[in-house]
Write a protein that holds these residues in place. Sequence first.
Motif, PDB file in Angstrom:
ATOM      1  N   VAL A 100       0.844  -1.199   0.000  1.00  0.00           N
ATOM      2  CA  VAL A 100       0.000   0.000   0.000  1.00  0.00           C
ATOM      3  C   VAL A 100       0.882   1.254   0.000  1.00  0.00           C
ATOM      4  O   VAL A 100       0.656   2.195  -0.765  1.00  0.00           O
ATOM      5  CB  VAL A 100      -0.940   0.026   1.230  1.00  0.00           C
ATOM      6  CG1 VAL A 100      -1.655   1.360   1.347  1.00  0.00           C
ATOM      7  CG2 VAL A 100      -1.955  -1.115   1.148  1.00  0.00           C
ATOM      8  N   VAL A 101       1.897   1.240   0.854  1.00  0.00           N
ATOM      9  CA  VAL A 101       2.764   2.411   0.971  1.00  0.00           C
ATOM     10  C   VAL A 101       3.473   2.680  -0.364  1.00  0.00           C
ATOM     11  O   VAL A 101       3.517   3.812  -0.852  1.00  0.00           O
ATOM     12  CB  VAL A 101       3.790   2.225   2.115  1.00  0.00           C
ATOM     13  CG1 VAL A 101       4.821   3.338   2.104  1.00  0.00           C
ATOM     14  CG2 VAL A 101       3.063   2.168   3.446  1.00  0.00           C
ATOM     15  N   THR A 102       3.984   1.604  -0.987  1.00  0.00           N
ATOM     16  CA  THR A 102       4.678   1.779  -2.266  1.00  0.00           C
ATOM     17  C   THR A 102       3.734   2.335  -3.326  1.00  0.00           C
ATOM     18  O   THR A 102       4.062   3.295  -4.025  1.00  0.00           O
ATOM     19  CB  THR A 102       5.251   0.423  -2.745  1.00  0.00           C
ATOM     20  OG1 THR A 102       6.034  -0.110  -1.692  1.00  0.00           O
ATOM     21  CG2 THR A 102       6.092   0.592  -3.987  1.00  0.00           C
ATOM     22  N   ALA A 103       2.544   1.752  -3.415  1.00  0.00           N
ATOM     23  CA  ALA A 103       1.584   2.208  -4.430  1.00  0.00           C
ATOM     24  C   ALA A 103       1.142   3.640  -4.159  1.00  0.00           C
ATOM     25  O   ALA A 103       0.841   4.395  -5.087  1.00  0.00           O
ATOM     26  CB  ALA A 103       0.369   1.284  -4.453  1.00  0.00           C
ATOM     27  N   ALA A 104       1.129   4.022  -2.888  1.00  0.00           N
ATOM     28  CA  ALA A 104       0.662   5.360  -2.530  1.00  0.00           C
ATOM     29  C   ALA A 104       1.685   6.427  -2.893  1.00  0.00           C
ATOM     30  O   ALA A 104       1.328   7.517  -3.331  1.00  0.00           O
ATOM     31  CB  ALA A 104       0.359   5.414  -1.037  1.00  0.00           C
ATOM     32  N   ARG A 105       2.969   6.100  -2.735  1.00  0.00           N
ATOM     33  CA  ARG A 105       3.983   7.154  -2.824  1.00  0.00           C
ATOM     34  C   ARG A 105       4.489   7.405  -4.236  1.00  0.00           C
ATOM     35  O   ARG A 105       4.985   8.473  -4.543  1.00  0.00           O
ATOM     36  CB  ARG A 105       5.175   6.809  -1.918  1.00  0.00           C
ATOM     37  CG  ARG A 105       4.794   6.743  -0.449  1.00  0.00           C
ATOM     38  CD  ARG A 105       5.987   6.467   0.430  1.00  0.00           C
ATOM     39  NE  ARG A 105       6.944   7.553   0.403  1.00  0.00           N
ATOM     40  CZ  ARG A 105       8.222   7.408   0.151  1.00  0.00           C
ATOM     41  NH1 ARG A 105       8.703   6.210  -0.112  1.00  0.00           N
ATOM     42  NH2 ARG A 105       9.020   8.446   0.145  1.00  0.00           N
ATOM     43  N   LEU A 311     -18.101   1.387  -9.205  1.00  0.00           N
ATOM     44  CA  LEU A 311     -17.812   0.570  -8.015  1.00  0.00           C
ATOM     45  C   LEU A 311     -16.357   0.141  -7.940  1.00  0.00           C
ATOM     46  O   LEU A 311     -15.985  -0.639  -7.068  1.00  0.00           O
ATOM     47  CB  LEU A 311     -18.706  -0.678  -8.025  1.00  0.00           C
ATOM     48  CG  LEU A 311     -20.211  -0.437  -8.066  1.00  0.00           C
ATOM     49  CD1 LEU A 311     -20.962  -1.753  -8.193  1.00  0.00           C
ATOM     50  CD2 LEU A 311     -20.667   0.300  -6.814  1.00  0.00           C
ATOM     51  N   ARG A 312     -15.529   0.618  -8.867  1.00  0.00           N
ATOM     52  CA  ARG A 312     -14.171   0.096  -8.934  1.00  0.00           C
ATOM     53  C   ARG A 312     -13.330   0.504  -7.716  1.00  0.00           C
ATOM     54  O   ARG A 312     -13.636   1.481  -7.038  1.00  0.00           O
ATOM     55  CB  ARG A 312     -13.490   0.531 -10.231  1.00  0.00           C
ATOM     56  CG  ARG A 312     -12.987   1.953 -10.200  1.00  0.00           C
ATOM     57  CD  ARG A 312     -12.287   2.275 -11.501  1.00  0.00           C
ATOM     58  NE  ARG A 312     -11.596   3.544 -11.393  1.00  0.00           N
ATOM     59  CZ  ARG A 312     -10.958   4.113 -12.397  1.00  0.00           C
ATOM     60  NH1 ARG A 312     -10.939   3.544 -13.586  1.00  0.00           N
ATOM     61  NH2 ARG A 312     -10.349   5.258 -12.229  1.00  0.00           N
ATOM     62  N   VAL A 313     -12.269  -0.241  -7.490  1.00  0.00           N
ATOM     63  CA  VAL A 313     -11.439   0.026  -6.320  1.00  0.00           C
ATOM     64  C   VAL A 313     -10.238   0.876  -6.695  1.00  0.00           C
ATOM     65  O   VAL A 313      -9.833   0.918  -7.851  1.00  0.00           O
ATOM     66  CB  VAL A 313     -10.918  -1.280  -5.680  1.00  0.00           C
ATOM     67  CG1 VAL A 313     -12.019  -1.984  -4.942  1.00  0.00           C
ATOM     68  CG2 VAL A 313     -10.298  -2.186  -6.710  1.00  0.00           C
ATOM     69  N   ASP A 314      -9.658   1.517  -5.717  1.00  0.00           N
ATOM     70  CA  ASP A 314      -8.499   2.357  -5.992  1.00  0.00           C
ATOM     71  C   ASP A 314      -7.215   1.531  -5.918  1.00  0.00           C
ATOM     72  O   ASP A 314      -7.222   0.370  -5.522  1.00  0.00           O
ATOM     73  CB  ASP A 314      -8.454   3.545  -5.030  1.00  0.00           C
ATOM     74  CG  ASP A 314      -7.925   3.148  -3.676  1.00  0.00           C
ATOM     75  OD1 ASP A 314      -8.260   2.040  -3.227  1.00  0.00           O
ATOM     76  OD2 ASP A 314      -7.177   3.918  -3.080  1.00  0.00           O
ATOM     77  N   LYS A 315      -6.117   2.179  -6.282  1.00  0.00           N
ATOM     78  CA  LYS A 315      -4.857   1.434  -6.380  1.00  0.00           C
ATOM     79  C   LYS A 315      -4.345   0.945  -5.024  1.00  0.00           C
ATOM     80  O   LYS A 315      -3.674  -0.077  -4.949  1.00  0.00           O
ATOM     81  CB  LYS A 315      -3.794   2.294  -7.071  1.00  0.00           C
ATOM     82  CG  LYS A 315      -3.507   3.580  -6.342  1.00  0.00           C
ATOM     83  CD  LYS A 315      -2.536   4.447  -7.119  1.00  0.00           C
ATOM     84  CE  LYS A 315      -2.305   5.761  -6.406  1.00  0.00           C
ATOM     85  NZ  LYS A 315      -1.400   6.636  -7.157  1.00  0.00           N
ATOM     86  N   LEU A 316      -4.691   1.659  -3.951  1.00  0.00           N
ATOM     87  CA  LEU A 316      -4.216   1.226  -2.638  1.00  0.00           C
ATOM     88  C   LEU A 316      -4.873  -0.096  -2.245  1.00  0.00           C
ATOM     89  O   LEU A 316      -4.222  -0.994  -1.710  1.00  0.00           O
ATOM     90  CB  LEU A 316      -4.512   2.298  -1.580  1.00  0.00           C
ATOM     91  CG  LEU A 316      -3.966   3.691  -1.883  1.00  0.00           C
ATOM     92  CD1 LEU A 316      -4.208   4.624  -0.705  1.00  0.00           C
ATOM     93  CD2 LEU A 316      -2.490   3.624  -2.218  1.00  0.00           C
ATOM     94  N   THR A 317      -6.164  -0.185  -2.510  1.00  0.00           N
ATOM     95  CA  THR A 317      -6.872  -1.426  -2.229  1.00  0.00           C
ATOM     96  C   THR A 317      -6.310  -2.557  -3.072  1.00  0.00           C
ATOM     97  O   THR A 317      -6.081  -3.664  -2.574  1.00  0.00           O
ATOM     98  CB  THR A 317      -8.365  -1.245  -2.544  1.00  0.00           C
ATOM     99  OG1 THR A 317      -8.869  -0.194  -1.745  1.00  0.00           O
ATOM    100  CG2 THR A 317      -9.145  -2.517  -2.270  1.00  0.00           C
TER     101      THR A 317
END
Length: 448
Positions: A100-105, A311-317
Amino acid sequence: MEPNPLLRQLPQIDALLRRPELAGLSPAAAAPLARKTVEEARQRILSGEVKDAPSAEDLCAAILQKARGTRLREVLNGTGVVLHTNLGRACLSEAAARAVVTAARRYSDLEYDLASGARGARDCRAEALLRTLTGAERALVVNNNAAAVLLALTAVAGGGEAVISRGELVEIGGSFRIPELAEQCGCKLREVGTTNKTRLRDYRKALGPETRAVLKVHTSNYRVVGFTESVSLPQLAELAHSRRLPVIQDLGSGCLTDLWGEPTVQACLRSGADIVTFSGDKLLGGPQAGLLAGSARWIEPLRRHPLARALRVDKLTLAALEATLETYLDPRRAQAELPVPRMLSETPETLRRRGEALLSLLGEDFPAALVETEEPAGGGSLPERRFAGLALAVTPAEITPEELARRLRTGERPVLGRVRGERYLLHLRTLWDEDLPCLASALREALP
Ligand SMILES: *Cc1c(COP(=O)(O)O)cnc(C)c1O
């Protein structure tokens, strides 16, 4: 009546707004907060709750705190309920949290195929993992299981009927009730059988020209026991398929391993379900998500449905989900690394060792002992199962257990336990070893 002289000591709003402490706030943001803070101080003075007027420094600190808002706080969960919906259900594994952290930053190949240099599908990695793990032809990821059912029912049975047993008209908390959800999908539920008994011929009689699907809902948060009868998935699938109808199975808690006697996703697919929907953050132990697995014939149209985008999910999920699913490739790893399966199968020896470590941190004179308990899984999962657990039972001498609970709940690092009679219980199953020193100091500070 003589006005309270303390009121006159409260600073003017304008004077407060000019103070250097508030220099980092825009006047437009600060003014309403300052008025609210001063008004609260006035009320406390008038009610006699305080004997001194607050200083300008105190008022500024209160204004700044209001401006920052209150964030999601970490809570030490001593309730023993692993999937506690109010406490965020599943805790992620270290690997999932790192993903999650990697995808977020940074940027990622979220919708980009690095091999071909062309656009890709955002859930293709999660889909590939789900196909490998469940044997499904296709899979799809949406925001939560409620969204998965919404999408499946709308796309497959909107404008028509879905047949469902009266024993499966589930409510998962007030905001998710199968009948109300179906109405939202424009799908008429054709209820068959009775609460306790539904037979194959009940389904057969209900199938007609308006029927678009057979819906089976796993009673993941309750059980119908006693004089009961229901139709097995293979029988139901055979009937539905003979009329070219799909079976949609809402599995709810969604297991990939048969550790707890729950039906697994792969078993449902083998039994003939065409679409299986389940939650990412229940027994699976991943992020909040709704997973759909099934045949290409029925999943592909869902992917192209306009609702799918909404309804799609975000990259963190997705990052958390991919990492969670990846762990299941090695079941031993899933068991060891994912907090949910690990906590649910914690051994009595581990719980006792944790309890004794906590007791020794608390010291000899602390009024506590270890007691055996029974704990539910929570999160609308495994309704009949009680896990043998262990708790630290505190018997406070000078305050009530309710007061102890309040102090721990409202402390620097909130702790949640349970009051049982004269005792305050902290269940060891849902606590982390590394948090024990912090928990011990919170306990010692809370007792006079
Ligand atoms: C939990 C559950 C849902 C809702 O899932 P969310 O992921 O919380 O949206 C739907 N159906 C069943 C049977 C469930 O157990």
